[in-house]
Design a protein around this motif. Sequence first.
Motif, PDB file in Angstrom:
ATOM      1  N   PRO A  59     -16.757   1.341   4.576  1.00 32.71           N
ATOM      2  CA  PRO A  59     -17.637   0.889   5.648  1.00 32.71           C
ATOM      3  C   PRO A  59     -16.856   0.022   6.632  1.00 32.71           C
ATOM      4  CG  PRO A  59     -17.997  -0.436   3.679  1.00 32.71           C
ATOM      5  CD  PRO A  59     -17.014   0.617   3.301  1.00 32.71           C
ATOM      6  N   SER A  60     -17.282   0.062   7.870  1.00 29.22           N
ATOM      7  CA  SER A  60     -16.535  -0.655   8.915  1.00 29.22           C
ATOM      8  C   SER A  60     -16.859  -2.143   8.931  1.00 29.22           C
ATOM      9  CB  SER A  60     -16.881  -0.043  10.264  1.00 29.22           C
ATOM     10  OG  SER A  60     -16.255  -0.803  11.273  1.00 29.22           O
ATOM     11  N   LEU A  61     -15.809  -2.942   9.084  1.00 29.69           N
ATOM     12  CA  LEU A  61     -15.985  -4.389   9.244  1.00 29.69           C
ATOM     13  C   LEU A  61     -15.545  -4.797  10.646  1.00 29.69           C
ATOM     14  CD1 LEU A  61     -14.606  -5.781   5.840  1.00 29.69           C
ATOM     15  CD2 LEU A  61     -16.940  -5.148   6.441  1.00 29.69           C
ATOM     16  N   VAL A  94      -3.522  -9.880   9.626  1.00 25.35           N
ATOM     17  CA  VAL A  94      -2.982  -8.541   9.877  1.00 25.35           C
ATOM     18  C   VAL A  94      -3.432  -7.604   8.756  1.00 25.35           C
ATOM     19  CG1 VAL A  94      -0.855  -7.189  10.111  1.00 25.35           C
ATOM     20  CG2 VAL A  94      -1.002  -9.461  11.151  1.00 25.35           C
ATOM     21  N   ILE A  95      -3.439  -8.128   7.534  1.00 27.89           N
ATOM     22  CA  ILE A  95      -3.878  -7.298   6.394  1.00 27.89           C
ATOM     23  C   ILE A  95      -5.351  -6.879   6.587  1.00 27.89           C
ATOM     24  CG2 ILE A  95      -4.303  -7.293   3.899  1.00 27.89           C
ATOM     25  CD1 ILE A  95      -1.861  -9.191   3.605  1.00 27.89           C
ATOM     26  N   HIS A 152       0.859  -1.191   0.000  1.00 27.54           N
ATOM     27  CA  HIS A 152       0.000   0.000   0.000  1.00 27.54           C
ATOM     28  C   HIS A 152       0.890   1.233   0.000  1.00 27.54           C
ATOM     29  CE1 HIS A 152      -3.040   2.762   2.234  1.00 27.54           C
ATOM     30  NE2 HIS A 152      -3.111   2.920   0.925  1.00 27.54           N
ATOM     31  N   ASP A 153       0.832   1.970  -1.094  1.00 25.76           N
ATOM     32  CA  ASP A 153       1.677   3.164  -1.248  1.00 25.76           C
ATOM     33  C   ASP A 153       3.132   2.856  -0.889  1.00 25.76           C
ATOM     34  OD1 ASP A 153      -0.544   4.523  -2.052  1.00 25.76           O
ATOM     35  OD2 ASP A 153      -0.959   5.404  -0.089  1.00 25.76           O
ATOM     36  N   ALA A 184      -6.862   1.496   7.765  1.00 27.97           N
ATOM     37  CA  ALA A 184      -6.529   2.446   6.701  1.00 27.97           C
ATOM     38  C   ALA A 184      -7.778   2.945   5.969  1.00 27.97           C
ATOM     39  CB  ALA A 184      -5.556   1.802   5.709  1.00 27.97           C
ATOM     40  N   PHE A 185      -8.794   2.078   5.905  1.00 28.90           N
ATOM     41  CA  PHE A 185     -10.023   2.423   5.161  1.00 28.90           C
ATOM     42  C   PHE A 185     -11.228   2.076   6.046  1.00 28.90           C
ATOM     43  CE2 PHE A 185      -6.703   1.033   2.233  1.00 28.90           C
ATOM     44  CZ  PHE A 185      -6.574   2.135   1.396  1.00 28.90           C
TER      45      PHE A 185
END
Length: 265
Positions: free
Chosen positions: A80-82, A68-69, A58-59, A76-77
Amino acid sequence: MLLLYHNSMSSCSQKVRLSLAEKGLDWDGRHLDLRAGDTQTVDYLKLNPKGVVPTLEHDGQIIRESNVILEYLEDAFPTPSLRPSDALGKAEIRLWTKRLDEGHHDLATTSISMGIAFRHQFLARGEAECTALIDAVPDPVKRERRRDLVLKGIDAPVFHEAVRMWDTLVADMDNVLQTRDWLAGASYSIADAAFTPYVTRLDHLNVLGFLDGREALSDWYERIQARPSYKTAIEDWNEEKYLTLMSEKGAEAWPRIQEILAAAP
Ligand SMILES: N[C@@H](CCC(=O)N[C@@H](CS)C(=O)NCC(=O)O)C(=O)O
């Protein structure tokens, strides 16, 4: 920019693609063929020293380990929340994903998949190439386990252990899902994304009989499959030649698996 090093039907890749789809994120991919040694090249081992997929870039930053990802993508995003907002829900997610990292992935899932189906892809390459592929696995424990599973299949002692671990897992999932709609609470979360590939693996291996009598888990799996993310992240990446092998060899193995389950204490 998000760049995912992944494999079509690898469970760890599937869960990351699920999260990307649920979050509606654009990403680029590099598809690695696990049977061609793509994860063992010098360049890939620099990104992921264990020689496994997935790896996320990522960047320009590298993030490894599928669970972990999932957490990283959530941080990072966030929309919508998971991830549930309450402390208990967050703890539940960590407990579920910890379980995958503490053996369900490496031992139970790899053993059942390799012992039933994937061993035939190794054996078909002939002794020299098969040995070379096994010898290239960086982790010595995983390397010897793989050798055992490729050579002995469902007769490998670890295969029996794997069957019992699966049975315990599906029972635990079913128990929790009798009390709530999703694994970590009232909403779909990282935990559901993380476990979807594992029930899918049972499905692909034609051993969904593990879910017999587990109505809450069966209902969860139906609801999971109805989500658009399931098509984008899993079905669209399915490879017919793998599905055929898994389904045929799984049907052959199922009576033996039932015997192992019946003999379990
Ligand atoms: N703990 C790692 C496990 C990754 C893993 O084992 N990936 C498998 C595919 S699901 C892999 O790349 N295996 C390499 C191989 O089969 O040679 C994670 O969660 O990312």
